[in-house]
Design a protein around this motif. Structure first.
Motif, PDB file in Angstrom:
ATOM      1  N   THR A 369     -14.422  -3.844  -2.081  1.00  0.00           N
ATOM      2  CA  THR A 369     -13.829  -3.879  -3.423  1.00  0.00           C
ATOM      3  C   THR A 369     -13.821  -2.501  -4.065  1.00  0.00           C
ATOM      4  OG1 THR A 369     -15.950  -4.486  -4.448  1.00  0.00           O
ATOM      5  CG2 THR A 369     -14.480  -6.290  -3.795  1.00  0.00           C
ATOM      6  N   GLU A 371     -12.415   1.249  -5.259  1.00  0.00           N
ATOM      7  CA  GLU A 371     -11.198   1.815  -5.822  1.00  0.00           C
ATOM      8  C   GLU A 371     -11.250   3.320  -5.617  1.00  0.00           C
ATOM      9  OE1 GLU A 371     -10.486   0.632  -9.852  1.00  0.00           O
ATOM     10  OE2 GLU A 371     -10.748  -1.510  -9.419  1.00  0.00           O
ATOM     11  N   CYS A 393      -6.347   1.000   3.391  1.00  0.00           N
ATOM     12  CA  CYS A 393      -7.009   0.246   2.329  1.00  0.00           C
ATOM     13  C   CYS A 393      -7.242  -1.175   2.845  1.00  0.00           C
ATOM     14  CB  CYS A 393      -6.136   0.241   1.079  1.00  0.00           C
ATOM     15  SG  CYS A 393      -6.907  -0.469  -0.383  1.00  0.00           S
ATOM     16  N   SER A 394      -8.504  -1.573   2.971  1.00  0.00           N
ATOM     17  CA  SER A 394      -8.839  -2.870   3.552  1.00  0.00           C
ATOM     18  C   SER A 394      -9.500  -3.787   2.530  1.00  0.00           C
ATOM     19  CB  SER A 394      -9.787  -2.682   4.738  1.00  0.00           C
ATOM     20  OG  SER A 394      -9.178  -1.936   5.766  1.00  0.00           O
ATOM     21  N   ASN A 395      -9.489  -5.091   2.826  1.00  0.00           N
ATOM     22  CA  ASN A 395     -10.100  -6.100   1.974  1.00  0.00           C
ATOM     23  C   ASN A 395      -9.432  -6.066   0.590  1.00  0.00           C
ATOM     24  OD1 ASN A 395     -12.872  -4.636   3.493  1.00  0.00           O
ATOM     25  ND2 ASN A 395     -12.077  -6.601   4.185  1.00  0.00           N
ATOM     26  N   SER A 397      -9.461  -4.187  -1.864  1.00  0.00           N
ATOM     27  CA  SER A 397      -9.718  -2.885  -2.482  1.00  0.00           C
ATOM     28  C   SER A 397      -8.408  -2.260  -2.936  1.00  0.00           C
ATOM     29  CB  SER A 397     -10.444  -1.968  -1.502  1.00  0.00           C
ATOM     30  OG  SER A 397      -9.710  -1.849  -0.305  1.00  0.00           O
ATOM     31  N   TYR A 398      -8.534  -1.164  -3.692  1.00  0.00           N
ATOM     32  CA  TYR A 398      -7.361  -0.486  -4.246  1.00  0.00           C
ATOM     33  C   TYR A 398      -7.419   1.001  -3.897  1.00  0.00           C
ATOM     34  CZ  TYR A 398      -6.464  -4.643  -7.084  1.00  0.00           C
ATOM     35  OH  TYR A 398      -6.198  -5.927  -7.505  1.00  0.00           O
ATOM     36  N   ALA A 419      -2.085  -0.985   4.593  1.00  0.00           N
ATOM     37  CA  ALA A 419      -2.736  -1.888   3.640  1.00  0.00           C
ATOM     38  C   ALA A 419      -3.107  -3.153   4.386  1.00  0.00           C
ATOM     39  CB  ALA A 419      -1.809  -2.194   2.473  1.00  0.00           C
ATOM     40  N   GLY A 422      -5.522  -4.911   1.478  1.00  0.00           N
ATOM     41  CA  GLY A 422      -5.735  -4.102   0.288  1.00  0.00           C
ATOM     42  C   GLY A 422      -4.432  -3.751  -0.399  1.00  0.00           C
ATOM     43  N   GLY A 442      -1.626  -7.522   2.307  1.00  0.00           N
ATOM     44  CA  GLY A 442      -1.702  -6.198   1.706  1.00  0.00           C
ATOM     45  C   GLY A 442      -0.346  -5.715   1.232  1.00  0.00           C
TER      46      GLY A 442
END
Length: 447
Positions: A369, A371, A393-395, A397-398, A419, A422, A442
């Motif tokens: 999670t 950023e 960008c995984s899960n 997250s941003y 992505a 994410g 993503g």
């Protein structure tokens, strides 16, 4: 796609104020930061020495001189830079500074420090807010000898050095100015038949570089801790410190703490795990509620990641990397290696810098999670073990990418931006090679 391009945008010289991206949850109340840019070069408003406990700068100054010092000395001088009563090791300065019961700084003469000279192999850590500063020059610390003695061993050259974990040529540098790693082989006979290799035979190291090594041509990373701080929980400042090796990383902070960690003009390289199946990062910071900021620093040739930041149950870590780099991270056999990675709910800003050539992973990777806002940086992926990914960008997250360059090539799958569940926002991202990939819901969209 809007926000993505195939080249760099025109440069502008006037310095402009840049707002943090809308939706980026940086805690401005705690870490009030402003950003400006000139062309595509970004700068923060932070002054590094203002970010740590100001009592450090008025407390005791303990001096260290590896050549002329003596650990029986007080370490104190009449003024900063008076090394007449200097100690010989950095860990002895920690012991003396701790005895003051107040924040202090350790001033170290430029030069070389080796084996256990930093923390006495992890046994002597500071217990106060502290600064460790190379006094008007670079301090080089290595978890091995700087000048081993080499003997002709008929096909190899040998030296009586035990517990070696990695070996490098210092006379042959990579295109980034780093040492070139020698291949570890099974035995002396194989070493003699294999150029640019090394092996350990009991308490003797053998190398084959095609000729006799010159003085200082081989860097040996032994099974010592590097700059390891597992109990220290106060503010920590580093400047002009260059560490090589370390079984738990070249720089490692692990204590549960509310504090700031700051590094200026430092490098952390060649971490060398005691167990190759459990590699650790060049820089590893965990469980710190506070600001972790590095300026003009390098984390390269880590056994796993280069820059690695984890909350691990202690919320509140904010990370700033300005003008930092990370190259060729991940030893042979290591998996999921990144040049820069954030985990848990870390908030991070990366300004400028370059990252690349990691083994079996992603160059800049935002996970869980977190950023992360990346502005003005370049990522070059050439993964020989799998897919090449520059920015990922995984899960849930941003990641915000602004004025970045993505270059992913050389593998079956080459992703400039990925992505994987994410959310990635892009603005003026130049793609040299590679595609944009989305999976598991993503998305990649402009902002």
């Amino acid at each position: 796609m809007i926000g993505l391009s195939t080249g760099l945008q025109p440069q502008f010289n006037a310095r402009q104020t840049v707002d943090l991206p809308v939706g980026f949850d940086w805690d401005q109340g705690r870490f009030d930061i402003s950003i400006t840019k000139s062309g595509k070069t970004y700068s923060s408003s932070f002054q590094p020495r203002d970010l740590v406990d100001q009592a450090i700068w008025t407390g005791a100054a303990i001096h260290v001189d590896s050549a002329a010092g003596d650990d029986a000395n007080s370490g104190l001088g009449s003024v900063d830079g008076d090394f007449s009563s200097a100690k010989r090791t950095i860990h002895a300065a920690f012991v003396a500074g701790n005895a003051t019961g107040a924040p202090y700084r350790v001033l170290v003469t430029p030069g070389t420090y080796e084996e256990s000279a930093f923390t006495r192999n992890g046994n002597d850590e500071p217990d106060q807010a502290v600064a460790v500063i190379g006094w008007q020059g670079a301090v080089r610390y290595r978890t091995g000898p700087f000048l081993p003695n080499w003997t002709d061993a008929a096909g190899t050259y040998s030296s009586s050095v035990s517990s070696v974990r990695r070996a490098f040529r210092t006379d042959v540098l990579t295109d980034k100015g780093h040492y070139t790693e020698l291949s570890n082989v099974a035995d002396v006979a194989t070493c003699a038949a294999t150029p640019d290799s090394w092996t350990q035979d009991g308490g003797t190291i053998h190398v084959n570089i095609g000729s006799a090594p010159g003085a200082g041509d081989i860097a040996l990373m032994r099974s010592f801790h590097g700059a390891r701080f597992l109990s220290h929980d106060r503010d920590f400042y580093l400047e002009n410190i260059h560490t090589e090796g370390g079984i738990t990383g070249a720089l490692h902070f692990d204590a549960v703490a509310t504090r700031n960690i700051v590094g200026v003009n430092c490098s952390f390289r060649y971490s060398a795990p005691s167990n190759p199946s459990s590699p650790l990062d060049a820089v590893r910071v965990r469980r710190t509620n506070g600001l972790v900021a590095f300026f003009g620093c390098d984390a390269s040739h880590g056994a796993k990641d280069g820059w690695s930041f984890h909350e691990d149950g202690t919320v509140g870590m904010h990370v700033l990397l300005q003008d930092c780099t990370g190259w060729r991270n991940g030893i042979d056999g290591a998996t999921s290696c990144n040049a820069f990675t954030t985990h848990d709910a870390v908030r991070a800003i990366v300004l400028n810098g370059s990252f690349g050539l990691s083994r079996n992973g992603t160059e800049v990777h935002c996970i869980q999670t977190t950023e992360t806002w990346v502005a003005g940086a370049r990522a070059v992926a050439r993964d020989i073990d799998g897919s090449s990914v520059a920015f990922k960008c995984s899960n849930p997250s941003y990641m915000w990418l602004q004025d970045c360059v993505a270059d992913a090539d050389g593998a079956t799958d080459n992703y400039a931006v990925e992505a994987n569940a994410g959310t990635v926002f892009t603005r003026d991202v130049g793609i040299v090679a590679g595609s944009v990939e989305t999976s598991l819901g993503g998305s990649v969209t402009p902002f």
